[in-house]
Scaffold this active site. Sequence first.
Site, mmCIF file in Angstrom:
data_model
loop_
_atom_site.group_PDB
_atom_site.id
_atom_site.type_symbol
_atom_site.label_atom_id
_atom_site.label_comp_id
_atom_site.label_asym_id
_atom_site.label_seq_id
_atom_site.Cartn_x
_atom_site.Cartn_y
_atom_site.Cartn_z
ATOM 1 N N ARG A 238 0.863 -1.177 0.000
ATOM 2 C CA ARG A 238 0.000 0.000 0.000
ATOM 3 C C ARG A 238 0.904 1.233 0.000
ATOM 4 O O ARG A 238 2.009 1.192 0.556
ATOM 5 C CB ARG A 238 -0.930 0.016 1.217
ATOM 6 C CG ARG A 238 -0.242 0.298 2.523
ATOM 7 C CD ARG A 238 -1.185 0.300 3.709
ATOM 8 N NE ARG A 238 -1.737 -1.022 3.968
ATOM 9 C CZ ARG A 238 -2.456 -1.319 5.056
ATOM 10 N NH1 ARG A 238 -2.679 -0.368 5.979
ATOM 11 N NH2 ARG A 238 -2.917 -2.531 5.240
ATOM 12 N N VAL B 283 2.521 -3.819 7.631
ATOM 13 C CA VAL B 283 3.174 -5.130 7.740
ATOM 14 C C VAL B 283 2.263 -6.111 8.472
ATOM 15 O O VAL B 283 2.128 -7.274 8.066
ATOM 16 C CB VAL B 283 4.526 -5.006 8.476
ATOM 17 C CG1 VAL B 283 5.096 -6.392 8.801
ATOM 18 C CG2 VAL B 283 5.520 -4.229 7.631
ATOM 19 N N ASP B 284 1.629 -5.640 9.540
ATOM 20 C CA ASP B 284 0.708 -6.501 10.293
ATOM 21 C C ASP B 284 -0.458 -6.969 9.437
ATOM 22 O O ASP B 284 -1.053 -8.014 9.711
ATOM 23 C CB ASP B 284 0.177 -5.753 11.521
ATOM 24 C CG ASP B 284 1.277 -5.459 12.537
ATOM 25 O OD1 ASP B 284 2.295 -6.181 12.518
ATOM 26 O OD2 ASP B 284 1.116 -4.516 13.331
ATOM 27 N N GLU B 285 -0.767 -6.197 8.402
ATOM 28 C CA GLU B 285 -1.889 -6.539 7.521
ATOM 29 C C GLU B 285 -1.405 -7.106 6.190
ATOM 30 O O GLU B 285 -2.110 -7.054 5.186
ATOM 31 C CB GLU B 285 -2.755 -5.295 7.311
ATOM 32 C CG GLU B 285 -3.388 -4.810 8.615
ATOM 33 C CD GLU B 285 -4.174 -3.505 8.448
ATOM 34 O OE1 GLU B 285 -4.178 -2.954 7.326
ATOM 35 O OE2 GLU B 285 -4.774 -3.054 9.432
ATOM 36 N N SER B 286 -0.167 -7.634 6.209
ATOM 37 C CA SER B 286 0.437 -8.350 5.066
ATOM 38 C C SER B 286 0.837 -7.461 3.894
ATOM 39 O O SER B 286 1.131 -7.974 2.812
ATOM 40 C CB SER B 286 -0.499 -9.465 4.567
ATOM 41 O OG SER B 286 -0.735 -10.402 5.590
#
Length: 449
Positions: free
Chosen positions: A337, A382-385
């Site tokens: 993103r 990063v936590d959401e890929s």
Amino acid sequence: MPKEDCKYWDKCYQQNPAHLSKYNHPKKQQEHEVDGAEGKKVAPKRSASSQSGEQKKEEQTEPVNKDKSNTSASSTEMVNKDTAKGSYEAETEELHKEAMSNISGKNYMEILEKRIRLSVQKEYDNLCESNEFIRHKFLVEMPPDFYEFWKFVGSLKIDPAKPKDAGLEHLDKVFQLQLVGPFEFLAGKFHGAKLGEPGDYLRHWRFYYDPPEFQTIFVRRGTGIHYGYWRDVPQDKENLLIARNDSAKGCQFQFVAGNAFDAFLYYLEHDFAATPFSCGQLAGTKKAVAKYLSDNSLELAQLDRLQRERNKRVVAKTFHRAGIVVPFDQKTEVGYRPLAVSDSELKKMLAMLERKDVDNGAAKQAVLEKLQPVANAANIAVDESDFGSALELGIDMFCSGHKELHMLASSLLVPAYSMLSRPQFIAIAKAHMEQRSREDNLSIFDVLK
């Protein structure tokens, strides 16, 4: 009335008159009778015929002889064991005394460290015997065109006295081109060299703005101009693009070739200033390249095709303009993103670190405060890929060239490379930022002098 026999016979201890008047105390005769009966039973066996007796004697003698033989063998074996044991103990004692005499007056840890160094040296020497050295020390493997180009270099200059590095010296002397890194291993320069730390090998010819994805192979002597293979994934070893950077001018990289031969020709055209004396050698070398490719029927990957294929996978250009590649799902848009700020806004934030009218400590604090929300957003990604976001910001922080941002860059690059399964790049990035240098001579051999 006759008296009864006492059950204790003559062994009875009672001496009172009443007991004596009631019981007799005779000797116990039954024991003797039993003994006599047993003697009578044994006697017939002893009085058997002589033939039977001789047979039994032979039968009895044979086991006895066997027992004697076994006893003799057992005794011999025990003696041998005792002798061996004594010899072993004596030898052990002797070795112990020798070891103690050697250690006497010395630092035991120094001896231990010396032994460890010898073990490491032996492992290093064994590693130098194969191309596995490159993967082990530089954490990457080289593509086929790399080894083909090495063969070509060997054909340019043949010197029996220097069979391995004659070609390297020729290119350096005539074209001011140094073949470095893995080429130096093939030339035998690492054989017998002083041992370095793992980070020393990862920093070998790694210029100031080189990201982990880049590996230097060509250097124009005495300058920051250098060429190298670009890997988006550490395991890549086929059809690698070759990029160029001048560290004196900044962090931007330009893709110039799809193989080492074309990169060499690009260097001769753009970075080598020919003189009237070298024009002939320049033309001859270009012809030699074409002839070698033709004679060996080599079909090498071309820049346009490789770059076109890679551009389809680039998710962000970043400050170095080469771009980053991460797995990205077009349908779900998972993998990357955009950052919370644009490149221009990010550069404005970083520009404060270059202002001379602002205290460096205050400028650093102000910049970090502005960058923190951007970094937080990248970490959430990063936590959401969306691993590409942290990678992009981490590379931008690195390419800014400000060592004050190394910690922030590391905090972004480590989780990004980790989630992308690129641990080799973590090691390279950390080693580089530990001792990042703007020097032009970045050879490990000068560092370890």
